[in-house]
Write a protein that holds these residues in place. Structure first.
Motif, mmCIF file in Angstrom:
data_model
loop_
_atom_site.group_PDB
_atom_site.id
_atom_site.type_symbol
_atom_site.label_atom_id
_atom_site.label_comp_id
_atom_site.label_asym_id
_atom_site.label_seq_id
_atom_site.Cartn_x
_atom_site.Cartn_y
_atom_site.Cartn_z
ATOM 1 N N HIS A 16 0.811 -1.223 0.000
ATOM 2 C CA HIS A 16 0.000 0.000 0.000
ATOM 3 C C HIS A 16 0.842 1.269 0.000
ATOM 4 C CE1 HIS A 16 -3.588 -2.353 0.416
ATOM 5 N NE2 HIS A 16 -3.021 -3.020 1.414
ATOM 6 N N ALA A 17 1.807 1.362 0.888
ATOM 7 C CA ALA A 17 2.550 2.616 1.027
ATOM 8 C C ALA A 17 4.048 2.483 0.767
ATOM 9 C CB ALA A 17 2.336 3.173 2.434
ATOM 10 N N THR A 18 4.543 1.276 0.633
ATOM 11 C CA THR A 18 5.989 1.109 0.511
ATOM 12 C C THR A 18 6.356 0.275 -0.716
ATOM 13 O OG1 THR A 18 5.986 -0.883 1.873
ATOM 14 C CG2 THR A 18 6.337 1.210 3.015
ATOM 15 N N THR A 19 7.562 0.493 -1.163
ATOM 16 C CA THR A 19 8.154 -0.318 -2.229
ATOM 17 C C THR A 19 9.407 -0.954 -1.657
ATOM 18 O OG1 THR A 19 7.346 1.173 -3.929
ATOM 19 C CG2 THR A 19 9.152 -0.285 -4.533
ATOM 20 N N ARG A 20 9.514 -2.240 -1.770
ATOM 21 C CA ARG A 20 10.677 -2.967 -1.273
ATOM 22 C C ARG A 20 11.311 -3.729 -2.428
ATOM 23 N NH1 ARG A 20 11.245 -2.105 4.237
ATOM 24 N NH2 ARG A 20 9.252 -1.876 5.223
ATOM 25 N N PHE A 21 12.623 -3.846 -2.349
ATOM 26 C CA PHE A 21 13.352 -4.599 -3.366
ATOM 27 C C PHE A 21 13.860 -5.890 -2.761
ATOM 28 C CE2 PHE A 21 13.655 -0.234 -4.894
ATOM 29 C CZ PHE A 21 13.157 -0.408 -6.176
ATOM 30 N N TRP A 22 13.600 -6.980 -3.435
ATOM 31 C CA TRP A 22 14.065 -8.302 -3.057
ATOM 32 C C TRP A 22 14.987 -8.795 -4.150
ATOM 33 C CZ3 TRP A 22 12.678 -10.603 1.561
ATOM 34 C CH2 TRP A 22 11.705 -9.915 2.304
ATOM 35 N N TYR A 23 15.784 -9.766 -3.826
ATOM 36 C CA TYR A 23 16.744 -10.311 -4.791
ATOM 37 C C TYR A 23 16.592 -11.822 -4.879
ATOM 38 C CZ TYR A 23 19.043 -5.791 -4.669
ATOM 39 O OH TYR A 23 19.310 -4.447 -4.767
ATOM 40 N N LYS A 24 16.871 -12.337 -6.076
ATOM 41 C CA LYS A 24 16.952 -13.783 -6.295
ATOM 42 C C LYS A 24 18.394 -14.097 -6.621
ATOM 43 C CE LYS A 24 12.469 -15.167 -8.038
ATOM 44 N NZ LYS A 24 11.770 -15.804 -9.153
ATOM 45 N N SER A 25 18.922 -15.146 -6.014
ATOM 46 C CA SER A 25 20.303 -15.531 -6.297
ATOM 47 C C SER A 25 20.386 -16.176 -7.678
ATOM 48 C CB SER A 25 20.819 -16.502 -5.239
ATOM 49 O OG SER A 25 20.204 -17.755 -5.391
ATOM 50 N N PRO A 26 21.561 -16.141 -8.292
ATOM 51 C CA PRO A 26 21.725 -16.773 -9.609
ATOM 52 C C PRO A 26 21.389 -18.267 -9.585
ATOM 53 C CG PRO A 26 23.573 -15.338 -9.160
ATOM 54 C CD PRO A 26 22.764 -15.427 -7.898
ATOM 55 N N THR A 27 21.668 -18.953 -8.486
ATOM 56 C CA THR A 27 21.358 -20.383 -8.413
ATOM 57 C C THR A 27 19.857 -20.612 -8.410
ATOM 58 O OG1 THR A 27 21.573 -20.294 -6.000
ATOM 59 C CG2 THR A 27 23.479 -21.051 -7.242
ATOM 60 N N GLU A 28 19.091 -19.712 -7.821
ATOM 61 C CA GLU A 28 17.640 -19.841 -7.805
ATOM 62 C C GLU A 28 17.057 -19.643 -9.202
ATOM 63 O OE1 GLU A 28 13.743 -17.955 -5.536
ATOM 64 O OE2 GLU A 28 15.713 -17.124 -5.145
ATOM 65 N N MET A 29 17.731 -18.853 -10.004
ATOM 66 C CA MET A 29 17.274 -18.587 -11.367
ATOM 67 C C MET A 29 17.823 -19.605 -12.360
ATOM 68 S SD MET A 29 17.463 -14.436 -11.487
ATOM 69 C CE MET A 29 19.214 -14.393 -11.216
ATOM 70 N N GLY A 30 18.645 -20.561 -11.899
ATOM 71 C CA GLY A 30 19.184 -21.593 -12.778
ATOM 72 C C GLY A 30 20.457 -21.204 -13.485
ATOM 73 N N HIS A 31 21.204 -20.243 -12.958
ATOM 74 C CA HIS A 31 22.451 -19.835 -13.590
ATOM 75 C C HIS A 31 23.624 -20.610 -13.025
ATOM 76 C CE1 HIS A 31 20.390 -15.869 -14.589
ATOM 77 N NE2 HIS A 31 20.540 -16.549 -15.702
ATOM 78 N N ASP A 32 24.601 -20.811 -13.884
ATOM 79 C CA ASP A 32 25.838 -21.486 -13.508
ATOM 80 C C ASP A 32 26.650 -20.586 -12.591
ATOM 81 O OD1 ASP A 32 28.954 -22.024 -14.520
ATOM 82 O OD2 ASP A 32 27.752 -23.816 -14.187
ATOM 83 N N ARG A 33 27.213 -21.131 -11.546
ATOM 84 C CA ARG A 33 27.930 -20.343 -10.546
ATOM 85 C C ARG A 33 29.166 -19.646 -11.101
ATOM 86 N NH1 ARG A 33 29.630 -21.904 -4.467
ATOM 87 N NH2 ARG A 33 30.858 -20.077 -4.103
ATOM 88 N N ARG A 34 29.950 -20.349 -11.874
ATOM 89 C CA ARG A 34 31.218 -19.774 -12.332
ATOM 90 C C ARG A 34 31.055 -18.794 -13.479
ATOM 91 N NH1 ARG A 34 31.788 -25.018 -11.572
ATOM 92 N NH2 ARG A 34 31.523 -25.374 -13.782
ATOM 93 N N THR A 35 30.179 -19.096 -14.409
ATOM 94 C CA THR A 35 30.098 -18.264 -15.600
ATOM 95 C C THR A 35 28.938 -17.296 -15.575
ATOM 96 O OG1 THR A 35 28.727 -19.873 -16.756
ATOM 97 C CG2 THR A 35 31.122 -20.079 -17.010
ATOM 98 N N GLY A 36 27.924 -17.563 -14.740
ATOM 99 C CA GLY A 36 26.761 -16.705 -14.708
ATOM 100 C C GLY A 36 25.817 -16.957 -15.871
ATOM 101 N N ARG A 37 26.018 -18.089 -16.578
ATOM 102 C CA ARG A 37 25.167 -18.398 -17.720
ATOM 103 C C ARG A 37 24.036 -19.305 -17.281
ATOM 104 N NH1 ARG A 37 28.775 -20.616 -22.354
ATOM 105 N NH2 ARG A 37 29.174 -22.133 -20.738
ATOM 106 N N GLY A 38 22.906 -19.176 -17.942
ATOM 107 C CA GLY A 38 21.743 -19.980 -17.631
ATOM 108 C C GLY A 38 21.920 -21.421 -18.070
ATOM 109 N N ASP A 39 21.040 -22.308 -17.573
ATOM 110 C CA ASP A 39 21.100 -23.723 -17.917
ATOM 111 C C ASP A 39 20.993 -23.944 -19.418
ATOM 112 O OD1 ASP A 39 21.336 -24.534 -15.287
ATOM 113 O OD2 ASP A 39 19.170 -24.754 -15.015
ATOM 114 N N GLU A 40 20.192 -23.117 -20.075
ATOM 115 C CA GLU A 40 20.007 -23.297 -21.501
ATOM 116 C C GLU A 40 21.253 -22.955 -22.294
ATOM 117 O OE1 GLU A 40 19.168 -19.148 -20.405
ATOM 118 O OE2 GLU A 40 18.427 -21.037 -19.641
ATOM 119 N N GLU A 41 22.183 -22.226 -21.704
ATOM 120 C CA GLU A 41 23.403 -21.837 -22.400
ATOM 121 C C GLU A 41 24.570 -22.772 -22.103
ATOM 122 O OE1 GLU A 41 24.385 -17.756 -21.737
ATOM 123 O OE2 GLU A 41 22.310 -17.129 -21.882
#
Length: 89
Positions: free
Chosen positions: A55-80
């Motif tokens: 209602h009155a506030t805006t908050r920013f949350w974050y998702k980690s790269p592992t939660e989004m399916g990205h590779d830890r070392r390269t930062g590339r997604g599973d599809e890549e």
């Protein structure tokens, strides 16, 4: 330090979570400068920022790269991942 903490997360988190749990900073000492530095570090690590409005506030949350399916070392997604760089004919 922050990289290991981020990659261990499997749910959304906010800057305050990083400051308190990772850096052991007291919530009362969490300044805007510290929040900005943590936010910049999270973006550099490949975290995705999510805006949640109530209602009155805006908050920013974050998702980690592992939660989004990205590779830890390269930062590339599973599809890549893999060695195929083109279309198979």
């Amino acid at each position: 330090m922050i990289e290991r903490w981020v990659y261990e997360q499997y749910k959304e988190f906010c800057v305050a979570d990083v400051a308190i749990e990772c850096f052991k900073i007291d919530a009362a000492r969490l300044s805007r400068d510290i929040q900005t530095r943590i936010g910049n570090a999270l973006r550099q690590l490949g975290c995705k920022r999510i805006e949640k409005r109530t209602h009155a506030t805006t908050r920013f949350w974050y998702k980690s790269p592992t939660e989004m399916g990205h590779d830890r070392r390269t930062g590339r997604g599973d599809e890549e991942k893999g060695s195929d760089h083109g279309i198979a004919f």
